[in-house]
Design a protein around this motif. Structure first.
Motif, short mmCIF file in Angstrom:
data_model
loop_
_atom_site.label_atom_id
_atom_site.label_comp_id
_atom_site.label_asym_id
_atom_site.label_seq_id
_atom_site.Cartn_x
_atom_site.Cartn_y
_atom_site.Cartn_z
N LEU A 208 0.84 -1.20 0.00
CA LEU A 208 0.00 0.00 0.00
C LEU A 208 0.87 1.24 0.00
CD1 LEU A 208 -2.82 1.40 0.28
CD2 LEU A 208 -2.42 1.35 2.77
N GLU A 209 0.59 2.14 -0.94
CA GLU A 209 1.14 3.49 -0.92
C GLU A 209 -0.03 4.44 -0.63
OE1 GLU A 209 4.09 4.79 -1.15
OE2 GLU A 209 5.33 3.05 -1.70
N TYR A 210 0.00 5.04 0.54
CA TYR A 210 -1.07 5.95 0.95
C TYR A 210 -0.63 7.37 0.61
CZ TYR A 210 -4.92 7.78 3.75
OH TYR A 210 -6.08 8.42 4.17
N ASP A 211 -1.13 7.88 -0.50
CA ASP A 211 -0.68 9.14 -1.07
C ASP A 211 -1.55 10.29 -0.59
OD1 ASP A 211 0.91 10.55 -3.41
OD2 ASP A 211 -1.20 11.11 -3.65
N THR A 212 -0.95 11.27 0.09
CA THR A 212 -1.71 12.43 0.58
C THR A 212 -1.57 13.65 -0.31
OG1 THR A 212 0.16 13.10 1.98
CG2 THR A 212 -1.51 11.66 2.97
N GLY A 213 -0.85 13.50 -1.42
CA GLY A 213 -0.70 14.61 -2.35
C GLY A 213 0.46 15.53 -2.06
N THR A 214 1.29 15.21 -1.06
CA THR A 214 2.41 16.08 -0.71
C THR A 214 3.65 15.80 -1.54
OG1 THR A 214 3.07 14.55 1.05
CG2 THR A 214 1.58 16.35 1.65
N GLN A 215 3.71 14.64 -2.18
CA GLN A 215 4.87 14.30 -3.01
C GLN A 215 4.58 14.62 -4.47
OE1 GLN A 215 5.66 10.16 -2.24
NE2 GLN A 215 6.84 10.60 -0.39
N SER A 216 5.63 14.99 -5.19
CA SER A 216 5.46 15.27 -6.61
C SER A 216 5.17 13.99 -7.37
CB SER A 216 6.73 15.93 -7.16
OG SER A 216 7.81 15.01 -7.10
N LEU A 217 4.56 14.13 -8.54
CA LEU A 217 4.25 12.96 -9.36
C LEU A 217 5.52 12.24 -9.81
CD1 LEU A 217 1.31 14.30 -11.57
CD2 LEU A 217 1.18 12.73 -9.63
N SER A 218 6.57 13.01 -10.02
CA SER A 218 7.83 12.38 -10.43
C SER A 218 8.39 11.51 -9.32
CB SER A 218 8.85 13.45 -10.82
OG SER A 218 9.10 14.33 -9.73
N LEU A 224 8.22 3.24 -8.56
CA LEU A 224 7.90 2.04 -9.33
C LEU A 224 9.14 1.22 -9.63
CD1 LEU A 224 5.21 3.31 -11.88
CD2 LEU A 224 4.89 2.30 -9.61
N ALA A 225 10.27 1.88 -9.83
CA ALA A 225 11.50 1.15 -10.14
C ALA A 225 11.88 0.23 -8.99
CB ALA A 225 12.63 2.13 -10.44
N GLY A 226 11.67 0.68 -7.75
CA GLY A 226 11.97 -0.16 -6.60
C GLY A 226 11.08 -1.39 -6.54
N TYR A 227 9.80 -1.21 -6.84
CA TYR A 227 8.89 -2.35 -6.83
C TYR A 227 9.21 -3.33 -7.97
CZ TYR A 227 6.08 -0.04 -3.29
OH TYR A 227 5.67 0.54 -2.11
N ALA A 228 9.63 -2.80 -9.10
CA ALA A 228 10.04 -3.69 -10.19
C ALA A 228 11.29 -4.47 -9.81
CB ALA A 228 10.29 -2.87 -11.45
N ALA A 229 12.25 -3.81 -9.15
CA ALA A 229 13.46 -4.50 -8.70
C ALA A 229 13.13 -5.55 -7.66
CB ALA A 229 14.45 -3.48 -8.13
N PHE A 230 12.17 -5.27 -6.81
CA PHE A 230 11.75 -6.24 -5.80
C PHE A 230 11.18 -7.49 -6.48
CE2 PHE A 230 8.50 -8.20 -3.18
CZ PHE A 230 9.14 -8.34 -1.95
#
Length: 335
Positions: A208-218, A224-230
């Motif tokens: 789960l990634e609980y996104d509150t909108g404080t991080q940029s879209l980039s 995603l690269a970390g999840y692909a490496a996992f």
């Protein structure tokens, strides 16, 4: 239906980054540190709750009631007793309108009790007398409470619908302990549902990634690269669920992440607080695929037939008994 908690800051926020009130204990309870005197007072549910609050840092009274009690009033009575004996600490954060529920964290007696119960030294818990204050004043309080709100609804679902609910729930801290070299999700869980007596249970292992909108879209895309490496390095494939604050943020994330998720061969679905209320297992999740429609968690499990649980969950992967997963629901037997 009531909405899930808003983020700690920014548009739509409900929580400020400081505590309004901290409940004081009677003087004898404040001096009490002998956990042996609690042995005849605490039930197996109390021990489970102590571990649960430590695992997830902070849980509100309604969240605890949802998981382990028949009503909010009965939960509040027991929580007051645990607070009086310093098993739990509590505070109530300021909100812009109305009043926030009581928030519970691990107390000094609870920390000593948990250390003794798991055979660990107290420093291993990384608990300090200032821990509750740090949590109460943390700018991430709204994020943490919001993620726990979503997952306590999922965990409690099996209390009313046997065969459906969470069979495993790891906190952000537990995820970091296992996979911090690659990913750091806000939670990892296993959703299970039994559609009918004629079918076998459908399982959805997910981050789960609980996104509150404080991080940029980039920055969200970069995860995603970390999840692909996992997935590549462990040979396992859990889904990734991204829960956002608003429908507009959900659309922006979908537009930004659909092609990268396809290129990385990830199984990703999104939802937002504008859709998901107190039934997050419902038809609120949309796979990051062209022309995809919203579906349930069970529908995601049926749609993605190649999902497998994450690696690193075996009991022998735990350093101590303290790092074993805490069951999402309490034991039924009471001491």
């Amino acid at each position: 239906m009531p909405a899930l908690p808003r983020p700690a800051s920014g548009p739509g926020s409900r929580y400020t980054a400081r505590a309004a009130t901290t409940r004081l204990r009677p003087a004898p309870a404040r001096r009490h540190t002998d956990i042996t005197a609690l042995t005849h007072r605490l039930t197996t549910r109390d021990l489970w709750l102590t571990a649960m609050v430590h695992e997830h840092r902070v849980l509100t009274a309604p969240q605890i009631a949802r998981l382990a009690f028949g009503s909010l009033r009965s939960a509040q009575r027991r929580l007051r007793t645990l607070h009086q004996h310093a098993v739990l600490d509590s505070f109530r954060p300021l909100v812009q309108t109305g009043s926030a529920p009581e928030h519970y964290t691990l107390g000094p007696a609870g920390a000593a009790l948990l250390a003794a119960h798991t055979g660990c030294e107290l420093p291993v818990l990384r608990w300090r007398p200032t821990s509750t204050g740090r949590i109460a004043y943390s700018p991430s309080l709204g994020h943490d409470v919001g993620a726990n709100e979503l997952l306590t609804h999922l965990a409690a679902h099996s209390r009313h619908t046997p065969g459906s609910g969470l069979t495993l729930w790891l906190s952000e801290r537990s995820c970091a302990r296992r996979w911090d070299d690659m990913i750091r999700p806000d939670a990892y869980a296993h959703w299970q549902d039994l559609p009918s007596t004629a079918e076998s249970p459908r399982a959805l292992p997910f981050f789960l990634e609980y996104d509150t909108g404080t991080q940029s879209l980039s920055r969200v895309e970069a995860k995603l690269a970390g999840y692909a490496a996992f997935t590549t390095s462990t040979g396992t494939r859990p889904a990734l669920l991204i829960h956002t604050r608003t429908a507009s943020r959900d659309r922006a994330i979908r537009q930004r992440l659909t092609q990268p998720a396809r290129d990385l061969d990830l199984r990703v679905a999104t939802s937002s607080m504008d859709f998901t209320t107190d039934t997050p297992w419902g038809p609120w999740w949309t796979p990051l695929e062209p022309a995809a429609r919203r579906t349930t968690l069970t529908g995601l499990a049926a749609h993605w037939t190649d999902l497998t649980p994450a690696a690193g969950l075996e009991p022998n992967d735990a350093d101590t008994a303290l790092t074993l997963p805490v069951p999402p629901l309490p034991p039924t037997a009471q001491a």
